[in-house]
Motif scaffolding. Structure first.
Motif, PDB file in Angstrom:
ATOM      1  N   THR B 809      -6.252  -3.700  -0.125  1.00 32.81           N
ATOM      2  CA  THR B 809      -6.006  -2.876   1.060  1.00 32.81           C
ATOM      3  C   THR B 809      -5.174  -3.655   2.071  1.00 32.81           C
ATOM      4  OG1 THR B 809      -8.061  -1.724   0.676  1.00 32.81           O
ATOM      5  CG2 THR B 809      -7.169  -1.610   2.900  1.00 32.81           C
ATOM      6  N   LYS B 825       0.078   3.202  -3.716  1.00 35.59           N
ATOM      7  CA  LYS B 825      -1.103   3.842  -4.300  1.00 35.59           C
ATOM      8  C   LYS B 825      -2.017   2.751  -4.834  1.00 35.59           C
ATOM      9  CE  LYS B 825       0.252   8.478  -5.336  1.00 35.59           C
ATOM     10  NZ  LYS B 825       0.918   9.376  -6.235  1.00 35.59           N
ATOM     11  N   TYR B 842     -10.420   0.175   5.961  1.00 37.64           N
ATOM     12  CA  TYR B 842     -10.075   1.070   4.839  1.00 37.64           C
ATOM     13  C   TYR B 842      -9.570   2.397   5.371  1.00 37.64           C
ATOM     14  CZ  TYR B 842     -11.379   4.232   0.912  1.00 37.64           C
ATOM     15  OH  TYR B 842     -11.413   5.175  -0.076  1.00 37.64           O
ATOM     16  N   ARG B 843     -10.258   2.877   6.410  1.00 39.12           N
ATOM     17  CA  ARG B 843      -9.869   4.145   7.010  1.00 39.12           C
ATOM     18  C   ARG B 843      -8.465   4.031   7.617  1.00 39.12           C
ATOM     19  NH1 ARG B 843     -14.828   5.570   9.849  1.00 39.12           N
ATOM     20  NH2 ARG B 843     -15.562   6.172   7.785  1.00 39.12           N
ATOM     21  N   GLN B 846      -5.618   4.269   5.244  1.00 36.58           N
ATOM     22  CA  GLN B 846      -5.262   5.625   4.808  1.00 36.58           C
ATOM     23  C   GLN B 846      -4.603   6.415   5.928  1.00 36.58           C
ATOM     24  OE1 GLN B 846      -8.627   7.322   2.157  1.00 36.58           O
ATOM     25  NE2 GLN B 846      -9.553   5.714   3.396  1.00 36.58           N
ATOM     26  N   GLU B 847      -5.208   6.310   7.105  1.00 40.68           N
ATOM     27  CA  GLU B 847      -4.741   7.188   8.177  1.00 40.68           C
ATOM     28  C   GLU B 847      -3.468   6.678   8.828  1.00 40.68           C
ATOM     29  OE1 GLU B 847      -8.215   7.501  10.600  1.00 40.68           O
ATOM     30  OE2 GLU B 847      -9.276   8.643   9.048  1.00 40.68           O
ATOM     31  N   GLY B 850      -0.869   5.545   5.551  1.00 40.71           N
ATOM     32  CA  GLY B 850      -0.655   6.517   4.492  1.00 40.71           C
ATOM     33  C   GLY B 850      -0.866   5.955   3.092  1.00 40.71           C
ATOM     34  N   ILE B 851      -1.716   4.938   2.985  1.00 39.20           N
ATOM     35  CA  ILE B 851      -1.962   4.370   1.651  1.00 39.20           C
ATOM     36  C   ILE B 851      -2.900   5.300   0.898  1.00 39.20           C
ATOM     37  CG2 ILE B 851      -3.061   2.430   0.464  1.00 39.20           C
ATOM     38  CD1 ILE B 851      -2.025   0.850   3.095  1.00 39.20           C
ATOM     39  N   GLU B 852      -2.526   5.622  -0.331  1.00 37.90           N
ATOM     40  CA  GLU B 852      -3.332   6.559  -1.122  1.00 37.90           C
ATOM     41  C   GLU B 852      -4.245   5.807  -2.070  1.00 37.90           C
ATOM     42  OE1 GLU B 852      -1.428   9.983  -3.027  1.00 37.90           O
ATOM     43  OE2 GLU B 852       0.341   9.398  -1.888  1.00 37.90           O
ATOM     44  N   TYR B 853      -5.463   6.245  -2.145  1.00 32.36           N
ATOM     45  CA  TYR B 853      -6.418   5.663  -3.087  1.00 32.36           C
ATOM     46  C   TYR B 853      -6.680   6.667  -4.187  1.00 32.36           C
ATOM     47  CZ  TYR B 853      -7.098   1.862   0.157  1.00 32.36           C
ATOM     48  OH  TYR B 853      -6.892   0.766   0.941  1.00 32.36           O
TER      49      TYR B 853
END
Lengths: 86, 1616
Positions: B809, B825, B842-843, B846-847, B850-853
């Motif tokens: 991450t 990704k 982690y949040r 993503q927010e 824009g990293i996609e899991y």
């Protein structure tokens, strides 16, 4: 990476004339925190990254110690730009 | 196990103390009685009254306990343990296998979750460790074994040679610039194989020790095979680089006759050359010849004369290669040397025995002249008649090196006829220009090289027909085959296999021919006797008119009379001891052909070296026999290694470059050289064939360059023994070798990299300077995929590596920070964000980024061969929106163009990425397994250390502790915690020996400089050529002399070398300096070193300033000589301006209250209290409740025993702990007590405690203590989510555990009310269906870390109690990190069902009325609905019990406590440590520490370790009698202060306060006060103070303005 040339230098009116000519070489004072920015400047040296010699680094125990009065004094004395990095 | 208890018993805890115990508390609250209190403590500790604890070795210590600890592993864990121990009064040996400490953390770019620069955070620790007086860093070391027992171990270490003296190396790096050897990238461990490096290297720029290391595998076979150990690999490397002069320089170290050896040596080096295994050996001799040709073509530079340092004189008889070599060696050793030569020319056989066409005279003369230049006296035409006369002339030793110039004739008839010549005389006469007259048919008798020389010389003299006959068959001729071939080519007629019967007379006494027989068999036996059989009847005559015998030579020893005392052997050679070359007369030595018989020139040179060494020893009066030298291994390649190198492409097959030669016709007419030698192009091409077998080529370039003499190529491995009391193992981990996951293409596809490689690509100091570039085309990757769990959670690894989710991450975030349009990704199974701040991180990934899991484990990948992009195929479980992907439709799917698709969950898609990062897990290396074996500790099957349950830092062997990933995979803060925890264990064990082995530096008293005019001395460093090579140091020096107050300025080659440091001290005294400026490198590493010189000269260390002209001038303006020089002057001017205004600062010693206050009586508080008390420090243990135990009282089932094979019972552990606390006399337990007031600073706190005593009365009292440990715990969240509190079938995890324990008959306490209701039900009907919901309430905001594992442990227990029970776990991510993964596996194996939910589909719980057997008392049953993403529908459960995994929340009163202690809490209410990575148990306020659930949720073992860690940190204060405070701190001028509170608000450490007793501006009451002991010297208050009432010492306005003012201003005039 340690930003070596400040994006904006404060322009004082009588400086503008000097800046208009091409051979203007600003004197830039970089006030650097001992723990990070100063160490980064050291690393720039170890890696032989080149930058112009008119940047002079002064170490502070913390960039929080950079004092507005101190910075204004520097301008008074003819420094063309001050970078506070920390 | 409890060794601490044993010594406590020994020290005799005695009734007198117990009597005094009541007094003790009182005494500690009373300053006047402190001394008495100390006496009591001393008595308790050491059993004898009247002894002090001031560390001056006056303690009475058990003789067996050693006050030293060995820490194995120099990563962050080892560093932390070392610092804690050394600060607490123990000597530390920090053992590291690599050349520098820092471990994996030093490789990292950033650290999560703060994105701090890893190097910035670790570097100060590295420097502190490196400089610590009581930490010895032993690099390149390996532990071989340990003997003894806890408290007294003897450890055997192997130290690999570094070839650099760490104490002398200043890290200037000049050696790297001259190193010609480039080592393949795969050996560059630090850069993870991404870039090549030199054989001379430093692990990384900030490495500690700041010293270089030479990568030398051993001796190359060529050097090993050579009698003089010529460094062939060295000069070949230099030839490849085109550095011919340097090549000749290193050749001449071993060999004064390289031009000669390059031509006529038998080059055994080439026979040994590893290259021969591949194609042909490197043409080593030809390359040597090439170098001499190249250099000798240039005008000759005279060689400097060697300095005469010894009075003795040596006479050498014979100016051949042996004598002259010895002569050169001896003049270099400082002796006077005279060489006597009978012939009119020097050079011996070289000059008069080897024909000109093989060895031109000019080369011999030139090489001899070089020797004479060094100071050797040569007397030609001077035959020594007897030895005695030499001694009479005053020579102290004589070397006989007369060679073998006397030719031999065979004793056959006709040997004395006219026309019979001798080889030696013949060749000599030809070389001296007086060739004998030869006939038309010449017969040479002999088959050696000399015979060939004779024959070929005869050809050149114009003899029409030259024959050569010898005993040996053609194959067995002693001459080199190529010599024979050359001779034949030139027309020499060979007659091998002939025995000579006689020489025929032509009747006039002249030769007419030779009568021969054919040889049937010949052999020399061991004694050198010839056995010969001839073919009967084979006699025949070869006609000739001249015969030249060439059948051997003898020494001409006519000058040695029988009574000279020098013995002669039966073979006519001088008798010597082969080891010393000493003849039978003292002072006489003999070497070369006159001892051995004829040999090759290189052997003569070797003998010369040997003789010189022997004579040197003789003249120094030393033992004559040489001491055996330990030798380096010879690097012989095996065929497998050769194949490997070929496969990797490190070697390409390439035959030897042929040597140009003169054509045959030309040869016959002239004595010109046959072999013409390489030209530059051919030579460099041939040199490039060298395999660099030894890595370091020993070219000695570094040795010549090093200005401090730090390089020693003769270092060898050595074995050392050290005596220590305890051992802490912190060997770290090795990343999983991604080559093994073949399906992922690492090593085959260039754009598949490991996470550590990616870390280096992100790093500003990495190979791409922090610009992420993909390896195949150096383009920036726009789409990056991270593949998780590579080498974790698979068939071979049943554990989770704990760190990969978070570091991936972090790397993803950093990639996006570098280039915001990067698409990332991350392919994961579960997101293991289980520690403080991780979920938020982690949040944010993503927010914000824009990293996609993607929840999919990738099983393989393909490469697009055109673009080198990687194609991943995966199941889009969550649906893919708007990504460029292909829908996978069978194998033809790859043909489609990718398109933007919105896909349903469950579709198989293909997607192309520019770069794939493999998040590799942690493993134990083979070395670590070996270490475990060597130390006799138990490891598990994976090589991890087996530790005791609830006590992860204790290994199975007492006195040996472990920390970090070696115990279980973990991240940096947990490693740091464990390291401190392990340190505490060692401290407890070794407490009696504390302070016995540490040393302190003593300084002379300080000189008072107040009132003195500033007298500034400026020292300007060349740093070899690091500074002097890029700016005008001399001009800077001259300039410095003109600056105001400067009374002395000078330049040093290395200002930081040991002699310079001492020199500065001398100069300070000599010039009466009171300020010092050093213009060199960075103060961050070097300031303390120079401050030391000031202190040694009696100056206050603060009267010192540095100008960083290396890192800020020469290195960064290296193409601008003028600019760099000008800037260096500015920096020196600025430094001098500030220096002149610097004032001395003094530190004050403040006494330490040697007691601790521990808040909280749970497992963490009790452990911390015991850890300190067992070291002898009194502890106040404060517990709010009426009994000890805290949350541990609610835990019945352990998780720690899973996989360890050991039984663990939490309640038994609790009982033992409480018992020990209650029995420990130094712990005072205050139950029902709360803290109400806390003031003071580290070392000196005062607290008020309020107790509710037994009678219900409130009582307040005061305690004084040096440290405070906060271990106030946490509590299980109780909210109303999911019907909790409404329906008794809904339980929390803690309640469920009590229920399970009771059902299993293990509950020691009655279950709480709610669970007992359920238990009653259970007894009627055991639960058949149970649903567990994870992440309840606040756990959606932060991960409570322990709930997943706790739920699984309970599910397993329930399955054990009732195997038919159906258990469904509703989860977001299963976060069973580390070995807890095994519980996850076990639960699945036992049939527990797992269903994942997300924020959009939370489980729904309601009570429904349904007429089934599950009906409850209300006639309603529980219904749980959960979303099943794969089916895309809700599932329904009707459980008998619903268990909520409620998180741990901060305990009540945490907020109030934070206010009382003035410490911070995080957003979730947990106490906030000073630094999340490296200071995990410290608060920002010194002297207050943190442990247990108060910090964050954790397991029992983790709490125990953290409590120990807090104790270790506390012990660094408690172990001292006083603390130094002051120095660089802020000072308030009360008369300017308006008490505006600005400083109070801005101080990050909460130090300033308003003292109402002080008078501020205008005499108004109230002004700010800053406690010296608390101030950290950051200066923030100084900058913010609107009244300028605060100054930061050492950075005062006057000092800083002078400095900044000097930036532009012209120098002030020097005061007259």
């Amino acid at each position: 990476m340690f930003g070596l040339v400040p994006e904006k230098t404060l322009k004082v009116s009588f400086e503008e004339e000097r800046m208009a000519t091409n051979d203007f070489e600003p004197e830039i004072l970089a006030l650097c925190c001992e723990h990070c920015a100063y160490a980064a400047a050291d690393l720039a040296g170890s890696l032989r990254l080149q930058y112009p010699p008119n940047v002079k680094v002064v170490m502070l125990p913390c960039s929080g110690q950079a004092d507005v009065v101190q910075i204004l004094h520097a301008f008074e004395r003819g420094v063309d730009g001050v970078l506070v990095a920390g | 196990m409890w060794i601490a208890g044993q010594w406590r018993g020994r020290r005799g805890l005695s009734p007198p103390f117990l009597e005094q115990r009541e007094n003790c508390e009182e005494l500690f609250t009373n300053v006047q009685s402190k001394a008495r209190a100390h006496q009591i403590v001393d008595y308790v500790l050491y059993g004898q009254e009247g002894q002090t604890m001031d560390g001056n070795n006056t303690l009475s210590v058990h003789p067996d306990v050693i006050g030293a600890v060995m820490v194995v592993g120099g990563g962050i864990g080892g560093i932390q343990a070392s610092l804690d121990l050394a600060e607490a009064g123990f000597k530390v040996y920090l053992v590291e296998g690599k050349s520098a400490i820092g471990g994996h953390m030093a490789q990292l770019d950033k650290t999560f979750p703060t994105n701090d620069c890893a190097m910035c955070t670790i570097s100060p620790k590295l420097v502190e460790t490196g400089r610590h007086l009581n930490i010895d860093i032993l690099t390149d070391a390996e532990v071989l074994g340990v003997e003894g027992e806890a408290g007294n171990f003897t450890v055997t270490l192997r130290r690999k040679p570094r070839y650099i003296d760490v104490d002398k190396c200043t890290g200037c790096g000049e050696c790297v610039d001259v190193c010609p050897v480039i080592i393949p990238a795969r050996f560059n461990v630090f850069e993870e194989g991404l870039v090549e490096r030199r054989a001379m290297y430093r692990l990384y720029p900030q490495a500690v020790p700041n010293a270089y290391v030479i990568d030398k595998l051993g001796i190359s076979p060529c050097r090993d095979a050579c009698p003089i150990h010529q460094r062939a690999q060295g000069y070949i490397a230099l030839i490849r680089e085109g550095r011919f002069k340097e090549a000749l320089r290193v050749i001449k170290e071993d060999n004064p006759f390289p031009g000669i050896c390059g031509r006529i040596c038998n080059h055994r080096c080439e026979d040994a050359c590893n290259r021969g295994l591949i194609d042909e050996p490197v043409a080593i001799a030809a390359l040597k010849r090439f170098v001499t040709d190249m250099v000798y073509k240039q005008p000759r530079e005279p060689v400097p004369r060697a300095e005469r340092t010894r009075p003795e004189r040596v006479a050498i008889i014979g100016a051949g290669p042996c004598g002259l070599t010895a002569a050169r060696d001896l003049v270099r050793k400082g002796y006077g040397v005279t060489v006597f030569e009978a012939l009119p020319v020097a050079g011996g056989m070289l000059r008069v025995g080897v024909p000109e066409y093989r060895l031109p005279s000019w080369i011999i003369e030139r090489e001899i002249q070089d020797i004479l230049d060094e100071g050797v006296e040569l007397k030609l035409n001077h035959r020594v008649e007897d030895l005695d006369s030499l001694f009479e002339q005053g020579f102290d030793a004589v070397l006989i090196a007369v060679g073998a110039h006397v030719g031999k004739k065979l004793p056959i008839p006709g040997a004395d006829l006219e026309g019979v010549l001798l080889n030696t005389i013949f060749l000599r006469e030809v070389r001296l220009g007086e060739p004998p007259k030869l006939g038309k048919k010449v017969m040479v008798l002999g088959g050696g090289n000399v015979a060939i020389d004779v024959a070929r010389t005869a050809v050149r003299l114009g003899v029409p027909e030259v024959h050569l006959a010898c005993l040996e068959s053609r194959e067995k001729m002693p001459a080199h085959p190529w010599e024979i071939e050359h001779a034949e080519a030139e027309g020499v007629i060979l007659h091998p296999g002939r025995a000579f019967k006689r020489i025929l007379d032509d009747g006039n006494g002249h030769v007419a021919g030779v009568e021969c027989e054919e040889v049937a068999f010949m052999e020399f036996d061991a004694e050198g006797r010839l056995h010969l059989e001839t073919v009967p009847g084979s006699e025949h005559v070869i006609e000739c008119d001249t015969v030249i015998f060439s059948v051997g030579q003898a020494a001409g020893l006519a000058f040695i009379p029988e009574d000279s005392g020098v013995g002669i052997t039966s073979r006519g050679t001088v008798a010597v001891n082969p080891n010393t070359l000493a003849a039978t007369r003292p002072g006489v030595f003999a070497a070369g052909d006159s001892v051995t018989g004829t040999a090759f020139v290189v052997e003569g040179i070797a003998a010369g070296h040997q003789a010189a060494e022997s004579i040197d020893r003789y003249l120094r009066g030393e033992e004559l026999e040489p001491r055996p030298k330990p030798e380096l291994p010879v690097v012989k390649l095996t065929p497998e290694e050769v194949r490997d190198k070929l496969e990797r492409g490190e070697i390409v097959r390439q035959p030897r470059v042929p040597m140009p030669a003169l054509d045959v016709e030309a040869r016959r007419r002239t004595f010109a050289e046959v072999e013409l030698g390489y030209n530059e192009e051919l030579a460099r091409k041939e040199a490039a064939r060298c395999l660099a077998c030894g890595h370091c080529s020993e070219c000695l370039s570094c040795w010549y360059t090093c200005g401090t003499g730090a390089i020693d190529h003769d270092m060898v491995e050595r074995v050392e023994k050290l005596n220590v009391g305890a051992i802490i193992l912190a060997p770290g981990f090795q990343p999983y070798d991604a080559h093994l996951a073949e399906e992922l293409g690492f090593g085959r596809y260039p754009n598949v990299v490991t996470s550590l490689q990616f870390e280096r690509l992100l790093s500003a100091s990495g190979p791409t300077f922090g610009h992420v570039r993909r390896p195949s085309d150096h383009e920036r990757p726009r789409k990056i995929a991270f593949l998780q769990c590579i080498g974790s959670r698979d068939q071979e690894h049943d554990y989770c590596s704990s760190v990969c989710c978070m570091y991936a991450t972090k790397q993803a975030i950093m990639a996006c920070e570098h280039e915001p349009d990067t698409q990332v990704k991350v392919f994961i199974m579960d997101m293991r964000a289980f520690s403080k701040g991780y979920l938020e991180y982690y949040r944010r990934a993503q927010e914000k980024y824009g990293i996609e899991y993607v929840r999919c484990r990738i099983s393989g990948l393909m490469e697009n061969p055109q673009t080198h992009n990687l194609i991943l195929r995966y199941v889009s479980t969550d649906g893919v929106e708007g990504s460029k992907v292909r829908k996978f439709e069978g194998s033809s799917g790859a043909e489609q163009e990718p398109e933007t698709l919105n896909l349903e969950p469950g579709t198989i898609v293909e997607e192309e990425f520019d770069l794939v990062v493999l998040s590799v897990g942690m493993e134990m290396s083979e070395e670590v397994r070996q270490l475990g074996h060597n130390l006799g500790i138990e490891l598990d099957g994976y090589g991890f250390c087996r530790s005791l349950p609830f006590d992860p830092v204790r290994t199975t062997r007492p006195g040996i502790y472990a920390c970090g990933p070696f115990v279980e995979p973990k991240d940096i803060p947990e490693t740091v915690v464990e390291a401190s925890g392990a340190a505490t264990c060692a401290e407890v064990l070794l407490a009696p020996a504390r302070g016995t082995l540490v040393r302190e530096k003593e300084y002379p008293p300080e000189r008072d400089v107040s009132g003195e005019e500033p007298r500034v001395g400026v020292f300007i460093c060349h740093c070899g050529s690091n500074i002097a090579g890029f700016l005008d140091v001399e001009a800077v020096e001259e300039y410095a002399k003109t600056l105001p107050y400067v009374v002395h300025a000078e330049r040093n080659l290395y200002t930081c070398s040991q002699d310079s440091i001492e020199h500065i001290t001398e100069v300070i005294k000599e010039h009466n300096l009171n300020r010092v400026v050093v213009a060199s490198c960075t103060p961050l590493t070097h300031e303390p070193l120079f401050q030391d010189s000031l202190r040694m000269a009696g100056l206050n260390p603060y009267l010192f300033e540095m100008a960083n002209i290396r890192n800020q001038c020469s290195w960064v303006h290296s193409h601008d000589w003028e600019g760099a020089t000008k800037k260096a002057k500015s920096l020196v001017r600025m430094a001098v301006a500030r220096a002149a205004r610097l004032e001395p600062l003094y530190k004050v010693e403040v006494p330490v209250q040697k007691a601790a206050l521990v808040l909280g009586g749970g497992v963490a508080g009790m452990t911390a209290a015991l850890s300190l008390a067992e070291q002898g420090f009194p502890v106040h243990l404060v517990e709010r409740e009426g009994e000890l135990g805290g949350n541990l009282r609610h835990i019945y089932i352990a998780v720690e025993d899973r996989g360890s094979g050991m039984e663990a019972d939490p309640q038994a552990y609790l009982r033992e702990l409480v018992e020990r606390v209650e029995e420990e006399p130094l712990i005072t337990v205050h139950l029902n007590t709360e803290l109400v007031e806390h003031s003071g600073y580290r070392g000196n706190f005062t607290s008020r405690l309020r107790t509710l005593n037994g009678e219900g009365f409130v009582e307040e009292f005061q305690v004084r203590h040096g440290v405070t440990i906060v271990a106030t715990g946490g509590q299980e969240y109780r909210g109303n989510e999911y019907l909790y509190g409404e329906d008794p079938r809904v339980l929390t995890g803690q309640e469920f555990e009590a229920l399970l324990a009771a059902a299993a008959g293990r509950g020691a306490r009655p279950p709480q009310e709610r669970s007992s209701l359920a238990l009653a039900d259970w007894r009627v009907a055991p639960p058949q269906e149970v649903v567990m919901i994870l992440c309840v309430g606040p756990a959606e905001k932060y991960c409570s870390r322990i709930c997943c594992t706790t739920a699984l442990k309970q599910a397993i227990k329930l399955k054990e109690l009732n195997p038919d029970a159906r258990i469904t776990v509703l989860y977001r991510d299963i976060r069973t990190y580390g070995f807890k993964e095994r519980l996850y596996t076990e639960a699945r194996e036992k049939g527990v069902l797992f269903m994942r939910y997300d924020d959009e589909h939370r489980p729904q719980v309601e009570l429904v009325t349904r007429n089934t057997q599950h009906e409850t008392r209300n006639g309603q049953e529980l219904r749980v609905r959960a979303w099943e993403p794969t089916f895309g529908r809700w599932m329904e459960f009707h459980p008998d019990l619903l268990v909520l995994s409620n998180p741990v929340v901060p305990s009540e009163g945490a907020k109030e406590l934070a206010t009382l202690l003035k410490v911070s809490r995080d957003l979730d209410g947990f106490f906030l440590e000073a630094h999340v990575k490296l200071r995990p148990v410290d608060f920002a306020t010194d002297g207050i520490y943190l442990a247990g659930l108060a910090h964050y949720p954790k397991f029992i073992g983790e709490a125990v370790v953290q409590a120990r860690a807090a104790a270790a940190r506390a012990a660094t204060i408690l172990s001292r009698d006083t603390l130094s405070v002051g120095g660089i701190v802020a000072q308030v001028d009360a008369s300017k202060c308006t008490a505006c509170l600005t400083c109070v608000r801005v101080c990050p450490y909460g130090v300033p306060r308003i003292n109402h007793e002080l008078k501020g501006v205008g005499g108004i009451a109230g002004a700010a006060e800053i406690e010296v002991a608390q101030c950290r010297g950051c200066g923030i208050c100084v900058a913010e103070c609107p009244d300028k009432a605060i100054q930061l010492m050492h950075y005062t306005d006057v000092e800083m303005e002078a400095k900044i003012g000097a930036l532009l201003e012209l120098p002030e005039p020097v005061p007259a």
